[in-house]
Scaffold this active site. Structure first.
Site, PDB file in Angstrom:
ATOM      1  N   THR A 211     -28.612  37.726  -0.821  1.00  0.00           N
ATOM      2  CA  THR A 211     -28.672  38.986  -1.564  1.00  0.00           C
ATOM      3  C   THR A 211     -30.090  39.171  -2.100  1.00  0.00           C
ATOM      4  O   THR A 211     -30.756  38.205  -2.425  1.00  0.00           O
ATOM      5  CB  THR A 211     -27.667  38.883  -2.732  1.00  0.00           C
ATOM      6  OG1 THR A 211     -26.368  38.961  -2.187  1.00  0.00           O
ATOM      7  CG2 THR A 211     -27.862  39.974  -3.764  1.00  0.00           C
ATOM      8  N   ARG A 239     -13.189  44.099  -0.738  1.00  0.00           N
ATOM      9  CA  ARG A 239     -13.735  43.377  -1.902  1.00  0.00           C
ATOM     10  C   ARG A 239     -15.152  43.881  -2.254  1.00  0.00           C
ATOM     11  O   ARG A 239     -16.004  44.043  -1.406  1.00  0.00           O
ATOM     12  CB  ARG A 239     -13.791  41.882  -1.579  1.00  0.00           C
ATOM     13  CG  ARG A 239     -14.394  41.007  -2.679  1.00  0.00           C
ATOM     14  CD  ARG A 239     -15.856  40.691  -2.431  1.00  0.00           C
ATOM     15  NE  ARG A 239     -16.374  39.708  -3.382  1.00  0.00           N
ATOM     16  CZ  ARG A 239     -17.672  39.457  -3.553  1.00  0.00           C
ATOM     17  NH1 ARG A 239     -18.572  40.111  -2.854  1.00  0.00           N
ATOM     18  NH2 ARG A 239     -18.066  38.553  -4.419  1.00  0.00           N
ATOM     19  N   ASP A 242     -20.411  41.726  -7.620  1.00  0.00           N
ATOM     20  CA  ASP A 242     -21.109  42.166  -8.842  1.00  0.00           C
ATOM     21  C   ASP A 242     -22.311  43.064  -8.557  1.00  0.00           C
ATOM     22  O   ASP A 242     -22.716  43.851  -9.424  1.00  0.00           O
ATOM     23  CB  ASP A 242     -21.596  40.938  -9.620  1.00  0.00           C
ATOM     24  CG  ASP A 242     -22.573  40.108  -8.783  1.00  0.00           C
ATOM     25  OD1 ASP A 242     -22.247  39.803  -7.614  1.00  0.00           O
ATOM     26  OD2 ASP A 242     -23.664  39.777  -9.285  1.00  0.00           O
ATOM     27  N   THR A 262     -27.700  37.143  -8.583  1.00  0.00           N
ATOM     28  CA  THR A 262     -27.215  36.732  -7.262  1.00  0.00           C
ATOM     29  C   THR A 262     -26.320  35.509  -7.432  1.00  0.00           C
ATOM     30  O   THR A 262     -26.622  34.619  -8.228  1.00  0.00           O
ATOM     31  CB  THR A 262     -28.362  36.405  -6.292  1.00  0.00           C
ATOM     32  OG1 THR A 262     -27.802  35.851  -5.088  1.00  0.00           O
ATOM     33  CG2 THR A 262     -29.358  35.416  -6.879  1.00  0.00           C
TER      34      THR A 262
END
Ligand code: ASP
Length: 345
Positions: A211, A239, A242, A262
């Protein structure tokens, strides 16, 4: 006489405004970026791989830094830095996004402006080349904060955001990662598909992705934060982690700090990590470094959440804590001080 006075006013007023603007320009600016946290160990990486990451992180850092140096905004700088990483197959964002259980790529991103507290986010988009650009347009053109799935893509088309065929995200290594855990109930951070000691090193060599995130302070004293991801390998049922959730994966407020996270998203959501760092500063008067460390190395650890974050405060202090083996991270400050780091020390 009146005309002369008017003429003087017309000439001096813009000069006055200009000088005011100059006065509030500070030389204190900086950018911090990350490319994901996880089981990242030097012994499992070739020199060429390490170099490839360093070069791409450098390119992303420089692209944002140049904007800041030229007096541009923190939000423009972080968007640019993220686009560089989204366009690289090295990271789990944009081009390098991991696969869901269904074999699709579903991307999430968010961006927040610390000056206005405006924020934009997109989740579960499948055909947007640069989700961070779409999140930015959400700030500017939508009255909402988060758009998801097909609706987000319709919005993207309306604002001429570049769309790509799903084949653009095809990646053999990513598919391998998925196939290894597809039939299990596991979802995994893309850096953590092998354990450090017993892992299959040949596999690990090809599975370092992550990420991406960026935070910055500009010369005008404004903070901004952004995060972009493909999520976690084998995620199911739409799904969302965050990364696109303001307060969990991303947060910025000129009064305190800008944060991009992350790690295992479920834990970051439950701990509202990005906002928690800002809240610890605001309500408890903690320094940026203490607040960030407490959030990552105490609260997250207690809950069992793997990951890390990058943060910058209104004075240009930075923090980059993580509780995993490594985290791709880099920063560059106004005085030229700069570092690119991958491993623990
Ligand atoms: N936080 C991301 C998510 O849970 C994954 C990551 O940071 O690598 O979707």
């Amino acid at each position: 006489m009146r005309n002369v006075l008017l003429a003087i006013l017309c000439i001096t007023f813009p000069m006055f405004l200009f000088s005011q603007n100059q006065l509030i320009m500070s030389e204190n600016f900086a950018i911090v970026i990350h490319g994901g946290a996880g089981t990242i160990l030097k012994k499992n990486m070739t020199d060429e791989q390490e170099k490839a990451y360093q070069e791409k992180l450098q390119e992303a850092l420089d692209s944002g830094y140049t904007i800041l140096k030229d007096g541009g905004s923190a939000i423009d700088a972080i968007e640019k830095a993220i686009v560089v990483m989204e366009d690289s197959p090295l990271f789990n964002a944009g081009k390098g996004a991991v696969y869901t259980n269904a074999g699709t790529n579903e991307l999430d991103a968010s961006i927040m402006d610390g000056k206005t507290l405006n924020a934009g986010a997109v989740s579960g988009v499948r055909n947007v080349k640069n989700p961070i650009k779409l999140a930015r347009v959400v700030i500017e053109k939508s009255e909402h904060v988060m758009l998801s799935g097909k609706g987000a893509e319709d919005f993207a088309k309306q604002y001429k955001i570049e769309m790509v065929d799903s084949a653009y995200f095809y990646n053999e290594h990513r598919l391998k990662q998925l196939n290894k855990i597809k039939d299990s109930e596991k979802i995994q951070l893309d850096h953590s598909d092998n354990d450090d000691e017993q892992g299959d090193i040949t596999e690990l060599k090809d599975s370092k992705f992550g990420t991406v995130g960026a935070v910055a302070l500009d010369k005008h004293g404004n903070l901004a934060a952004a995060t972009s991801t493909g999520g976690m390998t084998n995620k199911k049922f739409g799904r969302i982690g965050d990364s696109p959730i303001i307060g969990a994966g991303t947060y910025a407020n000129n009064a305190t700090c800008a944060v991009s996270c992350t790690g295992h998203g479920e834990f970051f959501i439950r701990n509202v990590v990005a906002y928690d760092v800002a809240a610890l500063m605001e309500y408890k008067n903690l320094s940026l470094v203490d607040a960030a460390n407490y959030a990552v190395n105490e609260k997250l650890v207690k809950l069992g959440g793997d990951g890390g974050l990058i943060a910058i405060d209104k004075d240009g202090n930075i923090a980059m804590p993580f509780n995993t083996k490594g985290m791709y991270r880099a920063y560059k400050k106004a005085n030229g001080e700069s570092k690119i780091l991958i491993f623990k020390n």
